[in-house]
Design a protein around this motif. Structure first.
Motif, short mmCIF file in Angstrom:
data_model
loop_
_atom_site.label_atom_id
_atom_site.label_comp_id
_atom_site.label_asym_id
_atom_site.label_seq_id
_atom_site.Cartn_x
_atom_site.Cartn_y
_atom_site.Cartn_z
N LEU A 8 0.87 -1.19 0.00
CA LEU A 8 0.00 0.00 0.00
C LEU A 8 0.90 1.23 0.00
O LEU A 8 1.79 1.35 0.85
CB LEU A 8 -0.88 0.00 1.25
N GLY A 9 0.69 2.12 -0.94
CA GLY A 9 1.50 3.33 -1.03
C GLY A 9 0.69 4.58 -0.70
O GLY A 9 -0.51 4.65 -1.01
N ILE A 10 1.35 5.54 -0.07
CA ILE A 10 0.71 6.81 0.32
C ILE A 10 1.61 7.96 -0.13
O ILE A 10 2.81 7.95 0.12
CB ILE A 10 0.54 6.87 1.86
N GLU A 11 1.00 8.94 -0.80
CA GLU A 11 1.79 10.09 -1.28
C GLU A 11 1.07 11.40 -0.95
O GLU A 11 -0.09 11.59 -1.33
CB GLU A 11 2.00 9.95 -2.80
N THR A 12 1.76 12.28 -0.21
CA THR A 12 1.16 13.57 0.19
C THR A 12 2.22 14.68 0.23
O THR A 12 2.11 15.61 1.01
CB THR A 12 0.55 13.47 1.61
N SER A 13 3.25 14.57 -0.62
CA SER A 13 4.37 15.50 -0.46
C SER A 13 4.12 16.88 -1.05
O SER A 13 4.83 17.83 -0.74
CB SER A 13 5.65 14.91 -1.05
N CYS A 14 3.13 17.00 -1.94
CA CYS A 14 2.89 18.32 -2.51
C CYS A 14 1.40 18.59 -2.61
O CYS A 14 0.74 18.68 -1.58
CB CYS A 14 3.59 18.44 -3.87
N GLN A 80 -4.21 -8.25 3.80
CA GLN A 80 -3.57 -8.95 2.67
C GLN A 80 -2.39 -8.16 2.10
O GLN A 80 -1.74 -8.61 1.17
CB GLN A 80 -4.60 -9.18 1.57
N VAL A 81 -2.15 -6.99 2.67
CA VAL A 81 -1.05 -6.16 2.21
C VAL A 81 0.22 -6.58 2.97
O VAL A 81 0.14 -6.95 4.14
CB VAL A 81 -1.41 -4.68 2.47
N ASP A 82 1.38 -6.54 2.30
CA ASP A 82 2.61 -6.99 2.96
C ASP A 82 3.37 -5.87 3.66
O ASP A 82 4.15 -6.12 4.55
CB ASP A 82 3.53 -7.66 1.93
N ALA A 83 3.15 -4.65 3.20
CA ALA A 83 3.83 -3.51 3.84
C ALA A 83 3.14 -2.23 3.42
O ALA A 83 2.37 -2.21 2.46
CB ALA A 83 5.31 -3.46 3.44
N ILE A 84 3.43 -1.19 4.18
CA ILE A 84 2.91 0.14 3.87
C ILE A 84 4.09 1.04 3.54
O ILE A 84 5.09 1.04 4.26
CB ILE A 84 2.10 0.69 5.06
N ALA A 85 3.97 1.76 2.43
CA ALA A 85 5.03 2.69 2.02
C ALA A 85 4.45 4.08 1.98
O ALA A 85 3.42 4.30 1.36
CB ALA A 85 5.57 2.30 0.65
N ALA A 86 5.08 5.01 2.68
CA ALA A 86 4.59 6.39 2.68
C ALA A 86 5.73 7.33 2.34
O ALA A 86 6.85 7.16 2.83
CB ALA A 86 4.01 6.75 4.06
N THR A 87 5.43 8.31 1.51
CA THR A 87 6.44 9.32 1.19
C THR A 87 6.80 10.08 2.45
O THR A 87 5.93 10.60 3.13
CB THR A 87 5.89 10.33 0.17
N SER A 88 8.09 10.14 2.77
CA SER A 88 8.47 10.90 3.96
C SER A 88 9.41 12.05 3.62
O SER A 88 9.98 12.66 4.50
CB SER A 88 9.05 9.98 5.02
N GLY A 89 9.57 12.34 2.35
CA GLY A 89 10.35 13.48 1.92
C GLY A 89 10.91 13.24 0.53
O GLY A 89 10.77 12.13 0.02
N PRO A 90 11.50 14.20 -0.11
CA PRO A 90 11.42 15.62 0.23
C PRO A 90 10.08 16.19 -0.20
O PRO A 90 9.41 15.58 -1.02
CB PRO A 90 12.57 16.23 -0.59
N GLY A 91 9.70 17.33 0.36
CA GLY A 91 8.44 17.94 0.00
C GLY A 91 7.98 18.91 1.06
O GLY A 91 8.75 19.32 1.92
N LEU A 92 6.71 19.27 0.99
CA LEU A 92 6.14 20.22 1.95
C LEU A 92 5.86 19.48 3.26
O LEU A 92 5.14 18.49 3.29
CB LEU A 92 4.84 20.81 1.39
N ILE A 93 6.43 19.98 4.33
CA ILE A 93 6.44 19.24 5.59
C ILE A 93 5.02 18.96 6.11
O ILE A 93 4.76 17.88 6.65
CB ILE A 93 7.31 19.96 6.65
#
Lengths: 365, 221
Positions: A8-14, A80-93
């Motif tokens: 599972l991927g999560i993106e919120t950097s911008c 059923q997901v094996d891992a979680i990946a989240a953007t942790s940088g670079p970007g707007l804090i």
């Protein structure tokens, strides 16, 4: 570890809130099972650029619903997901915090590992998801926040060959559009206006052309555009078209020089060992047809394959973050602890030096 | 019902595990850390769970402070709470910091109405009036200091929070003039809240402070 992985991927950097579920097969092939992106374009358009606080507010309201939707579309449950990946940088804090905290909480609650992914790594590895590209290859990232030429050697092994010393290329488009009263985002607006313009009317500077180092600079070009526009104000539609066309021409010529040198360097460094060199483009500016034509021509001339992933995977998305997490996990790289901090500045290349103007806090990206 | 309470809206970073049936805070963990909430919150939650001898699987509800307070801090807590809720399949509810401060003050003077007033900087304050039973008498709002001084000049109840000193000469003994929430109160208010009112959403009370860029463009013919 080389089992079949669902991430599972999560993106919120911008200014895009995004969630995705990606499958990585044992043999390294990838498949996007569910992918949701919510653009905040509307919220920012009146300001002519991304407003960090507005972006952060929008992320926190939307993210959990988007994650639910991505899981639903993928037809998988969190268990059923094996891992979680989240953007942790670079970007707007502010945005990074929202995505990373959501990822941490979900990882803690589900007992799944958390991968705190570098946004740039997401872009860098996308071509392996879409085209199964083998290492090494060159990646040009041209977006509103970044302008970088990166040598992608292996998972987690990158060399930043060039970066902007001031504005990002997408930022230059946005600022030109704003100056000329064109809508945000500036890229498509400038490109549209340029179609009926004379690219030779204005002679704009081509910063760093001729220099051996592979960095970029666009702030001087921005100033030249402003001065040109002000000197002929009030501007007509034709003036705007001519400025846009001349602006794109200057950028095209700059990139031809900068990227051309990069391709030559790649060929020298990997002479004999890489049979089919490739240049991958990523970032929102990759949608620009003049830029694409320039890169295609350069690649043809230098014997490179030009790889442009579908536009929705060039711009910010969570599939690339999930994929980067999958690649890391498959390569046996360690997951992150839940005290991991978001990093507004996080160069992909740990050896990257801070360029002039970026001060003590080090390289921005 | 076991409630996991989270507060990261101010300088403090706290987690608590509360048993609503017994009306008892089983354990809490945290500290006034100033900054670094994103890094430390999970460890405090783990500690509170361990000290209460409960697992996340035992948690029936998440309660989180939604502000007013630090915009970033609020989002750290709300994002975590919504992530927990999604992954555990339990509801998350928001608790206003003003309501939590007022509820703490009510414990000291149970028969009186409460004005919760927090210093919002820039000569403004966040405030809300509650009846003695905790029912809001007004909406939470941001008010200019001078206006608040006029509006609340004859206030008949007690005043709590960091803006107390701007409003009354003699604070009520035992009533806190700080903006720190009691995590047990946060949990109790969270247990009493109705999850049907929706997911926790930040209570900023202040806009994002941006200016329109109109006027930047060159003149058009």
């Amino acid at each position: 570890m080389s089992a079949r992985l669902r991430i599972l991927g999560i993106e919120t950097s911008c200014d895009e809130t995004a969630a995705s579920v990606v499958l990585r097969e044992e043999d390294g092939r990838g498949e996007i099972l569910g992918d949701v992106v919510l653009s905040q374009l509307e919220e920012h358009s009146v300001y002519g650029g991304v407003v960090p606080e507005i972006a952060a507010r929008a992320h926190v309201e939307a993210l959990d619903t988007l994650i639910e939707e991505a899981l639903l579309r993928a037809g998988v449950t969190l268990s059923q997901v094996d891992a979680i990946a989240a953007t942790s940088g670079p970007g707007l804090i502010g945005g990074l915090l929202v995505g990373l905290m959501t990822g941490k909480a979900m990882a803690r609650a589900s007992g799944k590992p958390l991968y705190a992914v570098n946004h740039l790594e997401g872009h860098a590895l996308t071509a392996r998801l879409t085209d199964g590209l083998a290492f090494p290859y060159l990646m040009l990232l041209v977006s509103g926040g970044h302008t970088q030429l990166i040598l992608v050697k292996d998972i987690g092994v990158y060399e930043r060959w060039g970066t902007t010393i001031d504005d990002a290329l997408g930022e230059a488009f946005d600022k030109t559009a704003k100056l000329l009263g064109l809508p945000y985002p500036g890229g498509p607006a400038v490109e549209r206006a340029a179609k009926s313009g004379n690219p030779d009317r204005f002679s704009f500077p081509r910063p760093l052309v001729g220099e051996a180092r592979l960095d970029f600079s666009f702030s001087g070009l921005k100033t030249a555009v402003r001065q040109a526009a002000q000197s002929i104000a009030p501007v007509t539609e034709q003036d705007i078209a001519d400025i846009c066309a001349s602006f794109q021409k200057a950028i095209s010529r700059t990139l031809k020089d900068r990227i051309g040198r990069g391709l030559v360097r790649f060929k020298e460094q990997f002479a004999g060992s890489v049979e089919h060199p490739a240049l991958v483009v990523a970032g929102g500016v990759a949608a620009n047809q003049v830029l694409r034509a320039t890169l295609q021509e350069l690649c043809d001339k230098n014997g490179f394959r030009f790889i442009a992933p579908p536009l929705q995977l060039c711009t910010d998305n969570a599939a690339m973050i999930a994929w980067a997490g999958a690649e890391r996990m498959a390569a046996g790289l360690p997951a992150d602890d839940l005290d991991v901090a978001p990093r507004s500045r996080w160069p992909l290349d740990a050896d990257a030096k801070a360029l002039i103007g970026f001060g003590k806090r080090g390289a921005k990206a | 019902m076991i409630v996991l309470a989270i507060d990261t809206a101010g300088t403090g970073c706290f987690a608590g595990v509360y048993d609503a049936g017994e009306d008892r805070l089983l354990a809490s963990a945290g500290a006034d850390i100033g900054r670094g909430h994103a890094e430390q919150l999970m460890a405090f939650i783990d500690q509170a769970l361990a000290d209460s001898d409960r697992a996340l699987a035992d948690v029936d509800r998440i309660a989180v402070t939604i502000g007013p307070g630090s915009f970033t801090g609020i989002r750290v807590g709300v994002a975590a709470a919504r992530g927990f809720a999604l992954a555990l399949g339990v509801p998350a509810v928001g608790v206003s910091v003003l309501a939590a401060l007022a509820a703490s003050a009510c414990q000291v003077r149970p028969e009186q109405a409460v004005l919760a007033a927090m210093d919002a900087k820039r000569d403004e304050l966040y405030c809300q009036v509650f009846e003695a039973d905790g029912t809001p008498r007004t909406d939470a709002q941001i008010v200019e200091l001078a206006d608040a001084q006029i509006r609340f000049a004859g206030f008949d109840g007690i005043v709590c929070g960091s803006a107390t000193r701007h409003l009354i000469a003699k604070p009520t003994p035992g009533v806190s003039q700080a903006d720190a929430c009691d995590i047990g109160i946060v949990a109790r208010l969270g247990a009493a809240a109705d999850p049907a009112q929706g997911k926790p959403s930040p209570l900023y009370l202040r806009g994002p402070d941006v200016k329109s860029q109109a006027g930047f463009a060159v003149a058009r013919a």
